[in-house]
Design a protein around this motif. Structure first.
Motif, short mmCIF file in Angstrom:
data_model
loop_
_atom_site.label_atom_id
_atom_site.label_comp_id
_atom_site.label_asym_id
_atom_site.label_seq_id
_atom_site.Cartn_x
_atom_site.Cartn_y
_atom_site.Cartn_z
N TRP A 126 0.86 -1.20 -0.10
CA TRP A 126 -0.09 0.02 0.15
C TRP A 126 0.83 1.05 -0.03
O TRP A 126 1.70 1.24 0.77
N ILE A 166 -5.10 6.09 0.21
CA ILE A 166 -4.46 5.09 -0.74
C ILE A 166 -4.06 5.80 -2.03
O ILE A 166 -5.09 6.22 -2.67
N ARG A 217 -2.09 0.38 -4.59
CA ARG A 217 -2.25 -0.56 -3.80
C ARG A 217 -1.98 -1.81 -4.75
O ARG A 217 -2.44 -1.88 -5.84
#
Length: 179
Positions: free
Chosen positions: A138, A149, A152
Motif C-alpha cells: 500500500w 491510498i 495498492r
C-alpha cells in the motif's frame, strides 16, 4: 521541559498518531470489501489511485473505477458465498506525508462442501477454506490531514519471486529508515 524535549515529544506523538491512523485504514479494508461499501472505498483512495492485482486478475485506475470493483455482481456473489477478508498486522514505513505499508491478506470462503463439525459453545459449521493468500504493498499519502491510498499492489503467494520481492522490499524500506 526544554524546547528540544518538547519538539522530540511532538515528533514521537505524530509518529504514533500516524501509525494508528494507518492501522485503522488497513484494518478497514476487510469490512468495507466484505460489505460492498463502495462509498467507503471511494473515501479512502486518492482521486488518481491505482489498484494492481498482478498479471492474473484485472485492476483499476481512478477512485471511481476502484470503488466500482466491489459493486460488481461477481463480488456480491462472493460475499453471499461467505467471503471474509482477513488481514495481518501491517509493516509501516513512514516517510513524512507518505507511507509504504506491507501486509498479508487471506481470502477465506465458507466451505459449503465441508463436513459439518460441532465446536463446544459455538454450534455447527462446515468450516472455511483459505481461498488465497496475497501480499499487499500500500502506498499512502496524507491528504487534507487524512491518510489515503495512492496505490495498492497485491500479489498472490504462489511460490513465484514477485510476492517474495514485494515482502523483501517492504522490509528493506523499514531497515533503511532505522539506520
Amino acid at each position: 521541559m526544554t524546547e528540544i524535549t518538547t519538539q522530540k515529544l511532538e515528533q514521537r506523538l505524530q509518529i504514533i498518531e500516524d501509525k494508528l491512523a494507518i492501522y485503522e485504514l488497513i484494518a478497514s479494508h476487510p469490512p468495507s470489501a466484505d460489505t460492498g461499501l463502495a462509498e467507503y472505498t471511494a473515501a479512502v483512495y486518492m482521486e488518481e489511485g491505482t489498484f494492481n492485482r498482478g498479471e492474473e486478475l484485472d485492476g483499476a485506475k481512478g477512485v471511481d473505477a476502484i470503488a466500482a470493483f466491489i459493486l460488481r455482481p461477481a463480488h456480491e456473489e462472493a460475499i453471499k458465498s461467505g467471503l471474509a477478508h482477513f488481514t495481518g498486522l501491517p509493516l509501516i514505513d513512514l516517510r513524512g506525508n507518505k507511507a509504504i505499508v506491507t501486509s498479508y491478506l487471506q481470502l477465506l470462503q465458507l466451505d459449503k462442501q465441508g463436513e459439518p463439525r460441532e465446536m463446544a459453545n459455538h454450534g455447527y459449521s462446515t468450516g472455511y477454506r483459505i481461498h488465497r493468500v496475497v501480499v499487499n504493498r500500500w502506498e499512502l499519502e496524507r491528504h487534507e490531514g487524512r491518510w489515503k491510498i495512492h496505490s495498492r499492489t497485491l500479489l498472490p503467494v504462489d511460490g513465484t519471486d514477485a510476492p517474495r520481492e514485494l515482502l523483501a522490499r517492504g522490509l528493506s524500506d523499514v531497515l533503511k529508515a532505522t539506520r
